[in-house]
Scaffold this motif. Structure first.
Motif, short mmCIF file in Angstrom:
data_model
loop_
_atom_site.label_atom_id
_atom_site.label_comp_id
_atom_site.label_asym_id
_atom_site.label_seq_id
_atom_site.Cartn_x
_atom_site.Cartn_y
_atom_site.Cartn_z
N VAL A 187 -22.36 21.22 -20.57
CA VAL A 187 -23.73 21.52 -20.16
C VAL A 187 -23.74 22.93 -19.57
N ASN A 188 -24.88 23.60 -19.68
CA ASN A 188 -25.00 24.95 -19.14
C ASN A 188 -25.93 24.90 -17.94
N MET A 189 -25.41 25.31 -16.78
CA MET A 189 -26.23 25.35 -15.57
C MET A 189 -25.77 26.53 -14.71
N PRO A 190 -26.67 27.06 -13.90
CA PRO A 190 -26.27 28.15 -13.00
C PRO A 190 -25.14 27.71 -12.06
N MET A 191 -24.26 28.64 -11.74
CA MET A 191 -23.11 28.31 -10.91
C MET A 191 -23.52 27.80 -9.53
N GLY A 192 -24.67 28.25 -9.04
CA GLY A 192 -25.12 27.82 -7.73
C GLY A 192 -25.42 26.33 -7.64
N GLU A 193 -25.58 25.66 -8.79
CA GLU A 193 -25.89 24.23 -8.80
C GLU A 193 -24.65 23.35 -9.01
N VAL A 194 -23.49 23.99 -9.23
CA VAL A 194 -22.32 23.24 -9.66
C VAL A 194 -21.71 22.41 -8.54
N TYR A 195 -21.63 22.96 -7.33
CA TYR A 195 -21.00 22.21 -6.22
C TYR A 195 -21.69 20.85 -6.04
N SER A 196 -23.01 20.88 -5.98
CA SER A 196 -23.74 19.63 -5.79
C SER A 196 -23.51 18.68 -6.95
N ALA A 197 -23.49 19.21 -8.18
CA ALA A 197 -23.29 18.36 -9.36
C ALA A 197 -21.90 17.74 -9.36
N LEU A 198 -20.90 18.49 -8.92
CA LEU A 198 -19.55 17.95 -8.82
C LEU A 198 -19.48 16.87 -7.73
N ALA A 199 -20.08 17.18 -6.58
CA ALA A 199 -20.02 16.25 -5.46
C ALA A 199 -20.68 14.92 -5.80
N LYS A 200 -21.75 14.95 -6.57
CA LYS A 200 -22.48 13.74 -6.92
C LYS A 200 -21.94 13.04 -8.15
N GLY A 201 -20.96 13.67 -8.83
CA GLY A 201 -20.43 13.08 -10.05
C GLY A 201 -21.32 13.26 -11.25
N VAL A 202 -22.30 14.16 -11.16
CA VAL A 202 -23.17 14.45 -12.31
C VAL A 202 -22.35 15.09 -13.42
N ILE A 203 -21.37 15.91 -13.04
CA ILE A 203 -20.44 16.49 -14.00
C ILE A 203 -19.02 16.14 -13.56
N ASP A 204 -18.09 16.17 -14.52
CA ASP A 204 -16.68 15.86 -14.23
C ASP A 204 -15.88 17.10 -13.88
N GLY A 205 -16.40 18.25 -14.23
CA GLY A 205 -15.65 19.48 -13.98
C GLY A 205 -16.46 20.69 -14.37
N VAL A 206 -15.82 21.84 -14.24
CA VAL A 206 -16.50 23.11 -14.48
C VAL A 206 -15.51 24.09 -15.12
N VAL A 207 -15.99 24.85 -16.08
CA VAL A 207 -15.23 25.96 -16.63
C VAL A 207 -15.50 27.15 -15.71
N ALA A 208 -14.48 27.55 -14.96
CA ALA A 208 -14.67 28.59 -13.95
C ALA A 208 -13.32 29.22 -13.61
N PRO A 209 -13.32 30.46 -13.14
CA PRO A 209 -12.06 31.09 -12.74
C PRO A 209 -11.53 30.52 -11.44
N ALA A 210 -10.27 30.80 -11.16
CA ALA A 210 -9.60 30.23 -9.98
C ALA A 210 -10.22 30.69 -8.68
N ASP A 211 -10.89 31.83 -8.67
CA ASP A 211 -11.47 32.31 -7.40
C ASP A 211 -12.50 31.33 -6.83
N THR A 212 -13.15 30.55 -7.70
CA THR A 212 -14.19 29.63 -7.22
C THR A 212 -13.61 28.47 -6.41
N ILE A 213 -12.31 28.23 -6.53
CA ILE A 213 -11.67 27.17 -5.74
C ILE A 213 -11.92 27.41 -4.26
N LYS A 214 -11.89 28.69 -3.87
CA LYS A 214 -12.16 29.05 -2.48
C LYS A 214 -13.57 29.58 -2.28
N SER A 215 -13.98 30.55 -3.11
CA SER A 215 -15.22 31.28 -2.84
C SER A 215 -16.46 30.39 -2.91
#
Length: 349
Positions: A187-215
């Motif tokens: 699915v394509n969504m803005p990165m700003g919405e990903v944390y919430s989607a991960l926390a709620k289980g709406v998505i199983d994961g994200v294609v993202a660089p390693a910097d997002t683990i912290k940032s």
């Protein structure tokens, strides 16, 4: 006598006081959907300081962070219409009107560095007028490459490509076809919405660089990072509205154009720093770091390049030819992605 002493002290204090700061000739608003501590925002702040100093105080900035003024998916439209003078734009997430800019970000198979990503983009934008047509009403002040993404998942580790099957993953547009081919549900969504989607289980994961683990605090909601390399491309990422541009005198316009490499270097520096910080943070916060086998990466690269051609062949539906752009991108990468001497430059007089 006391009056004379008080007067003398007042004169002395006035003499020691700092001279008043020069009043800016132009104050420009800057907007970003990211918080001020994010690596993107730190690079933005570095650029603003550079411009203020280079203009000798003639330009000042009023920043608006954390999406208080600008969204992720409509940022190009919002800047065009003057919601802010300058802002972070994300054509790869635009809901319409940026078909070439979205597609071309998947044409960079084999690119090796952030600097190469930006160099290839600049050459493509100079050669193909479709880039400028989709950026009408905007003046691009910086092009952004990025750290190469991997796959960060909540609970299921990805050790082979077969493990992608059934996973609902947020991914950028250039990765959607190849992930779908491998059985994932992208699915394509803005990165700003990903944390919430991960926390709620709406998505199983994200294609993202390693910097997002912290940032972006993803270590709080995801626990496995696989170094599946996506050969992402660059895109125009900071832009000024034409209306704000035309309000500037020509020498300040020239200064902003000349500052493009400064902004891009700041982004490059902050991105690499953030990537290492993300890797270190993952180790300290029990995020499993998984290396994909070389044979699996080679298979993925073949699929990625195959679907780049598929995406290029979709562009005629929007009145644009994608295959020449793909061919030129690959030619530039094979040739070493040298910078093109086509970007306008200038100095403050």
């Amino acid at each position: 006598m006391r009056k004379y002493i008080a007067l003398a002290l007042a004169v002395l204090l006035a003499a020691c006081a700092k001279a008043p700061a020069p009043v800016a000739e132009v104050t420009l608003t800057y907007a970003s959907p990211y918080p001020p501590g994010h690596p993107f925002s730190q690079a933005d702040s570095d650029w603003m300081k550079h411009v203020e100093q280079a203009s000798q105080g003639r330009i000042a900035f009023r920043p608006y962070w954390s999406g208080s003024l600008l969204s992720s998916d409509m940022s190009m439209v919002e800047i065009r219409h003057g919601l802010a003078d300058i802002g972070l734009i994300t054509p790869i997430y635009a809901r319409g009107g940026a078909h070439m800019l979205r597609a071309q970000s998947g044409f960079y198979g084999g690119v090796q560095s952030i600097g190469d990503q930006v160099a290839v983009y600049d050459c493509l934008a100079a050669k193909f007028p479709e880039f400028g047509q989709e950026l009408q009403g905007l003046h691009v002040l910086a092009v952004q490459g990025g750290n190469f993404p991997g796959v960060l998942t909540r609970s299921k580790p990805v050790r082979t490509l077969a493990d992608l099957k059934g996973l609902r993953l947020r991914a950028q547009s250039d990765a959607i076809d190849v992930l779908r081919d491998l059985g994932a549900d992208p699915v394509n969504m803005p990165m700003g919405e990903v944390y919430s989607a991960l926390a709620k289980g709406v998505i199983d994961g994200v294609v993202a660089p390693a910097d997002t683990i912290k940032s972006l605090h993803f270590a709080e909601v995801a626990h496995h990072f696989t170094s599946l390399r996506f050969s992402r491309g660059a895109y125009p990422a900071r832009a000024m509205s034409d209306a704000a541009w035309r309000r500037l005198p020509s020498d300040l316009q020239a200064l902003l154009l000349a500052s493009k490499p400064v902004w891009e270097a700041a982004l490059n520096r902050q991105l690499l720093k953030a990537e290492q910080a993300g890797i270190d943070f993952a180790r300290d916060h029990k995020v499993e770091m998984i290396a994909l086998p070389a044979s699996e990466q080679a298979r993925f690269d073949e699929l990625y390049n195959r679907y780049a051609l598929t995406q290029a062949r979709r562009l005629p539906a929007y009145g644009m030819q994608g295959e020449p752009v793909l061919a030129e991108a690959q030619r530039l990468i094979r040739a070493g992605a040298r910078p093109c001497a086509t970007q306008p430059t200038g100095v403050l007089k």
